[in-house]
Motif scaffolding. Structure first.
Motif, mmCIF file in Angstrom:
data_model
loop_
_atom_site.group_PDB
_atom_site.id
_atom_site.type_symbol
_atom_site.label_atom_id
_atom_site.label_comp_id
_atom_site.label_asym_id
_atom_site.label_seq_id
_atom_site.Cartn_x
_atom_site.Cartn_y
_atom_site.Cartn_z
ATOM 1 N N ILE A 34 0.843 -1.195 0.000
ATOM 2 C CA ILE A 34 0.000 0.000 0.000
ATOM 3 C C ILE A 34 0.878 1.246 0.000
ATOM 4 O O ILE A 34 1.765 1.393 0.834
ATOM 5 C CB ILE A 34 -0.950 0.007 1.216
ATOM 6 C CG1 ILE A 34 -1.933 -1.155 1.117
ATOM 7 C CG2 ILE A 34 -1.693 1.335 1.324
ATOM 8 C CD1 ILE A 34 -2.832 -1.309 2.324
ATOM 9 N N LYS A 35 0.622 2.136 -0.942
ATOM 10 C CA LYS A 35 1.360 3.396 -1.033
ATOM 11 C C LYS A 35 0.513 4.534 -0.482
ATOM 12 O O LYS A 35 -0.714 4.515 -0.587
ATOM 13 C CB LYS A 35 1.717 3.708 -2.486
ATOM 14 C CG LYS A 35 2.743 2.782 -3.084
ATOM 15 C CD LYS A 35 3.105 3.258 -4.469
ATOM 16 C CE LYS A 35 4.176 2.391 -5.085
ATOM 17 N NZ LYS A 35 4.566 2.876 -6.421
ATOM 18 N N ALA A 42 -0.034 13.216 -7.504
ATOM 19 C CA ALA A 42 -0.984 12.355 -8.213
ATOM 20 C C ALA A 42 -0.512 10.906 -8.207
ATOM 21 O O ALA A 42 0.655 10.632 -8.500
ATOM 22 C CB ALA A 42 -1.150 12.848 -9.645
ATOM 23 N N PRO A 43 -1.389 9.977 -7.882
ATOM 24 C CA PRO A 43 -1.057 8.551 -7.971
ATOM 25 C C PRO A 43 -0.839 8.134 -9.424
ATOM 26 O O PRO A 43 -1.278 8.824 -10.350
ATOM 27 C CB PRO A 43 -2.269 7.845 -7.380
ATOM 28 C CG PRO A 43 -3.164 8.894 -6.853
ATOM 29 C CD PRO A 43 -2.721 10.201 -7.377
ATOM 30 N N GLU A 44 -0.183 6.993 -9.631
ATOM 31 C CA GLU A 44 0.086 6.500 -10.981
ATOM 32 C C GLU A 44 -1.190 6.091 -11.707
ATOM 33 O O GLU A 44 -1.222 6.021 -12.923
ATOM 34 C CB GLU A 44 1.027 5.281 -10.945
ATOM 35 C CG GLU A 44 2.428 5.573 -10.442
ATOM 36 C CD GLU A 44 2.581 5.259 -8.965
ATOM 37 O OE1 GLU A 44 1.900 4.345 -8.455
ATOM 38 O OE2 GLU A 44 3.373 5.949 -8.316
ATOM 39 N N ARG A 45 -2.229 5.745 -10.974
ATOM 40 C CA ARG A 45 -3.472 5.304 -11.597
ATOM 41 C C ARG A 45 -4.656 5.892 -10.831
ATOM 42 O O ARG A 45 -4.490 6.445 -9.752
ATOM 43 C CB ARG A 45 -3.562 3.775 -11.623
ATOM 44 C CG ARG A 45 -3.539 3.131 -10.250
ATOM 45 C CD ARG A 45 -3.502 1.606 -10.376
ATOM 46 N NE ARG A 45 -3.359 0.981 -9.095
ATOM 47 C CZ ARG A 45 -4.366 0.644 -8.286
ATOM 48 N NH1 ARG A 45 -5.598 0.894 -8.638
ATOM 49 N NH2 ARG A 45 -4.144 0.054 -7.142
ATOM 50 N N ALA A 46 -5.821 5.757 -11.404
ATOM 51 C CA ALA A 46 -7.027 6.286 -10.765
ATOM 52 C C ALA A 46 -7.443 5.403 -9.589
ATOM 53 O O ALA A 46 -7.262 4.183 -9.625
ATOM 54 C CB ALA A 46 -8.162 6.353 -11.781
ATOM 55 N N LYS A 80 -5.013 1.089 8.468
ATOM 56 C CA LYS A 80 -6.467 1.253 8.383
ATOM 57 C C LYS A 80 -6.947 0.973 6.961
ATOM 58 O O LYS A 80 -8.005 0.384 6.757
ATOM 59 C CB LYS A 80 -6.881 2.665 8.820
ATOM 60 C CG LYS A 80 -6.803 2.873 10.323
ATOM 61 C CD LYS A 80 -7.306 4.250 10.709
ATOM 62 C CE LYS A 80 -7.367 4.399 12.219
ATOM 63 N NZ LYS A 80 -7.966 5.679 12.626
ATOM 64 N N THR A 81 -6.168 1.395 5.973
ATOM 65 C CA THR A 81 -6.507 1.138 4.574
ATOM 66 C C THR A 81 -6.540 -0.359 4.299
ATOM 67 O O THR A 81 -7.458 -0.859 3.642
ATOM 68 C CB THR A 81 -5.498 1.842 3.647
ATOM 69 O OG1 THR A 81 -5.561 3.254 3.889
ATOM 70 C CG2 THR A 81 -5.780 1.563 2.190
ATOM 71 N N ALA A 82 -5.551 -1.089 4.799
ATOM 72 C CA ALA A 82 -5.525 -2.547 4.620
ATOM 73 C C ALA A 82 -6.746 -3.189 5.261
ATOM 74 O O ALA A 82 -7.350 -4.096 4.693
ATOM 75 C CB ALA A 82 -4.240 -3.132 5.210
ATOM 76 N N ALA A 83 -7.136 -2.717 6.434
ATOM 77 C CA ALA A 83 -8.302 -3.272 7.129
ATOM 78 C C ALA A 83 -9.592 -3.029 6.338
ATOM 79 O O ALA A 83 -10.519 -3.830 6.401
ATOM 80 C CB ALA A 83 -8.425 -2.675 8.531
ATOM 81 N N LEU A 84 -9.636 -1.931 5.588
ATOM 82 C CA LEU A 84 -10.821 -1.600 4.794
ATOM 83 C C LEU A 84 -10.812 -2.266 3.419
ATOM 84 O O LEU A 84 -11.769 -2.137 2.661
ATOM 85 C CB LEU A 84 -10.918 -0.080 4.608
ATOM 86 C CG LEU A 84 -11.236 0.723 5.863
ATOM 87 C CD1 LEU A 84 -11.008 2.211 5.613
ATOM 88 C CD2 LEU A 84 -12.671 0.465 6.289
ATOM 89 N N GLY A 85 -9.714 -2.925 3.077
ATOM 90 C CA GLY A 85 -9.616 -3.573 1.777
ATOM 91 C C GLY A 85 -9.096 -2.668 0.682
ATOM 92 O O GLY A 85 -9.159 -3.011 -0.494
ATOM 93 N N GLY A 86 -8.564 -1.512 1.051
ATOM 94 C CA GLY A 86 -8.024 -0.573 0.071
ATOM 95 C C GLY A 86 -6.620 -0.941 -0.355
ATOM 96 O O GLY A 86 -5.974 -1.800 0.245
ATOM 97 N N ASP A 87 -6.147 -0.267 -1.424
ATOM 98 C CA ASP A 87 -4.793 -0.553 -1.889
ATOM 99 C C ASP A 87 -3.923 0.697 -2.013
ATOM 100 O O ASP A 87 -2.810 0.645 -2.515
ATOM 101 C CB ASP A 87 -4.816 -1.320 -3.209
ATOM 102 C CG ASP A 87 -5.560 -0.591 -4.308
ATOM 103 O OD1 ASP A 87 -6.038 0.535 -4.076
ATOM 104 O OD2 ASP A 87 -5.666 -1.156 -5.405
ATOM 105 N N ALA A 88 -4.426 1.853 -1.541
ATOM 106 C CA ALA A 88 -3.630 3.087 -1.532
ATOM 107 C C ALA A 88 -4.295 4.100 -0.612
ATOM 108 O O ALA A 88 -5.494 4.022 -0.336
ATOM 109 C CB ALA A 88 -3.508 3.659 -2.932
ATOM 110 N N VAL A 89 -3.503 5.054 -0.146
ATOM 111 C CA VAL A 89 -4.013 6.180 0.626
ATOM 112 C C VAL A 89 -3.684 7.416 -0.193
ATOM 113 O O VAL A 89 -2.525 7.639 -0.528
ATOM 114 C CB VAL A 89 -3.351 6.285 2.019
ATOM 115 C CG1 VAL A 89 -4.013 7.365 2.852
ATOM 116 C CG2 VAL A 89 -3.379 4.964 2.755
#
Length: 105
Positions: A34-35, A42-46, A80-89
């Protein structure tokens, strides 16, 4: 005056209670990938925003720092992002107050 100071101190410390969540093995493994992108970078992708999150680090008073550690607060955001299933902040911003470093993403 002492009551006001005590109330303000308690309010500041309450922000520190919500630390990093307990993670499953899979979530813990995901943390490394997770980045965190600071506000204006700006992130590399949307990305799709799941939910706004906040974190606070209160490690300041015991050491030589008056303020909390920004890196530790961002680490909590990532967990917290990992716990929510996200892959970036995204849109991470930090601001300090005595004894606390708050980060939002």
């Amino acid at each position: 005056m002492k009551c006001v100071f005590a109330l303000l101190l308690c309010a500041a410390l309450l922000g520190c209670v919500s630390g990093a969540p307990k993670l499953t093995v899979e979530q813990t493994e995901k943390v490394a990938s997770i980045k965190a992108y600071k506000l204006g970078i700006a992130p590399e992708r949307a990305f799709s925003i799941i939910v706004p999150i906040e974190a606070a680090d209160c490690s300041g008073p015991g050491g030589s720092r008056l303020y909390g550690n920004e890196g530790k607060a961002i680490d909590i955001l990532i967990r917290k992002t990992a716990a929510l299933g996200g892959d970036a902040v995204v849109d991470v911003s930090c601001e300090g107050a005595p004894f606390v470093n708050n980060s939002n993403g």
